[in-house]
Design an enzyme around this catalytic site. Sequence first.
Site, mmCIF file in Angstrom:
data_model
loop_
_atom_site.group_PDB
_atom_site.id
_atom_site.type_symbol
_atom_site.label_atom_id
_atom_site.label_comp_id
_atom_site.label_asym_id
_atom_site.label_seq_id
_atom_site.Cartn_x
_atom_site.Cartn_y
_atom_site.Cartn_z
ATOM 1 N N SER A 21 0.840 -1.190 0.000
ATOM 2 C CA SER A 21 0.000 0.000 0.000
ATOM 3 C C SER A 21 0.881 1.247 0.000
ATOM 4 O O SER A 21 2.071 1.156 -0.309
ATOM 5 C CB SER A 21 -0.940 -0.033 1.204
ATOM 6 O OG SER A 21 -1.946 0.938 1.065
ATOM 7 N N ASN A 22 0.323 2.386 0.335
ATOM 8 C CA ASN A 22 1.105 3.624 0.388
ATOM 9 C C ASN A 22 0.557 4.525 1.489
ATOM 10 O O ASN A 22 -0.404 4.168 2.168
ATOM 11 C CB ASN A 22 1.083 4.322 -0.987
ATOM 12 C CG ASN A 22 -0.337 4.623 -1.421
ATOM 13 O OD1 ASN A 22 -1.045 5.389 -0.785
ATOM 14 N ND2 ASN A 22 -0.763 4.002 -2.516
ATOM 15 N N ARG A 23 1.158 5.703 1.655
ATOM 16 C CA ARG A 23 0.847 6.549 2.812
ATOM 17 C C ARG A 23 -0.381 7.439 2.641
ATOM 18 O O ARG A 23 -0.666 8.267 3.501
ATOM 19 C CB ARG A 23 2.054 7.429 3.122
ATOM 20 C CG ARG A 23 3.202 6.670 3.766
ATOM 21 C CD ARG A 23 4.432 7.558 3.911
ATOM 22 N NE ARG A 23 4.074 8.900 4.336
ATOM 23 C CZ ARG A 23 4.827 9.978 4.114
ATOM 24 N NH1 ARG A 23 5.936 9.878 3.449
ATOM 25 N NH2 ARG A 23 4.435 11.159 4.554
ATOM 26 N N SER A 24 -1.107 7.286 1.550
ATOM 27 C CA SER A 24 -2.276 8.152 1.354
ATOM 28 C C SER A 24 -3.270 7.999 2.513
ATOM 29 O O SER A 24 -3.611 6.886 2.912
ATOM 30 C CB SER A 24 -2.968 7.783 0.036
ATOM 31 O OG SER A 24 -4.233 8.383 -0.021
ATOM 32 N N ALA A 88 -4.775 7.332 -4.397
ATOM 33 C CA ALA A 88 -3.407 6.889 -4.683
ATOM 34 C C ALA A 88 -3.464 5.377 -4.921
ATOM 35 O O ALA A 88 -3.174 4.578 -4.022
ATOM 36 C CB ALA A 88 -2.497 7.225 -3.514
#
Length: 222
Positions: A21-24, A88
């Site tokens: 995943s990512n930091r969004s 994102a």
Amino acid sequence: MTFLITAGPTREPIDPVRYISNRSSGKMGYAIAEAALAAGHEVTLISGPVNLEAPRGARLIPAPTGEAMFDAVREHADQSDICVLCAAVADYKPANVSSTKIKKQSEKFLLELIPTCDILNSLGQRRDRQFALVGFAAETDHVEENAAKKLRAKNCDIMVANDVSGSDSGMESDMNEVTILFRDGEKKKISRAQKEIIARELVKIFSNFATKMFDKKNVMIN
Ligand code: C5P
């Protein structure tokens, strides 16, 4: 008008307990949804996993993975006047998802990744689309230049560029600072402010743009 908004990250499963995943945080997309509702618009919010309260009055569609988000967007885009793709979406996902938890090994472990489907691009390439299309570009370098390239490559009407290189603006932060690039080369800047304030301005800009776009399409030639 009817807004379709995507927000937050996606989670691409590796096995039953792990994902990429990512930091969004989803804050920008949710703020746009709130601002659109406050301005009297209808909102369908297609959201990745976030820790935010659902905006009151929005139709909330959860979309945990890029594929689920793609399906939901495809289903609802044509009922919308403006599609704002703020999520994102993970750019890559594991080539294979293990149905059982992958055991720890002492050797090096390589994970094969394949590109996810680019939702914005798939809408942009549709010649028959009747809605205004807005993309977001989160960049750490050459922000405007990269965003302008993306606007052309993905064939959208508006690209909102934000610099995510610092921790005081952009991803996870409550603050943002954006440059709005239009298809015809016009450019607008909104200086550093709370995401709620930026969202209010963005909703005005998007709905004005869509109104002009629909007016042009509805011109009758006698
Ligand atoms: O190319 P990049 O991923 O940086 O483009 C960002 C824009 O594209 C955002 O508007 C994002 O929501 C959208 N996007 C998408 N589907 C993807 C990747 C990005 O809609 N798989």
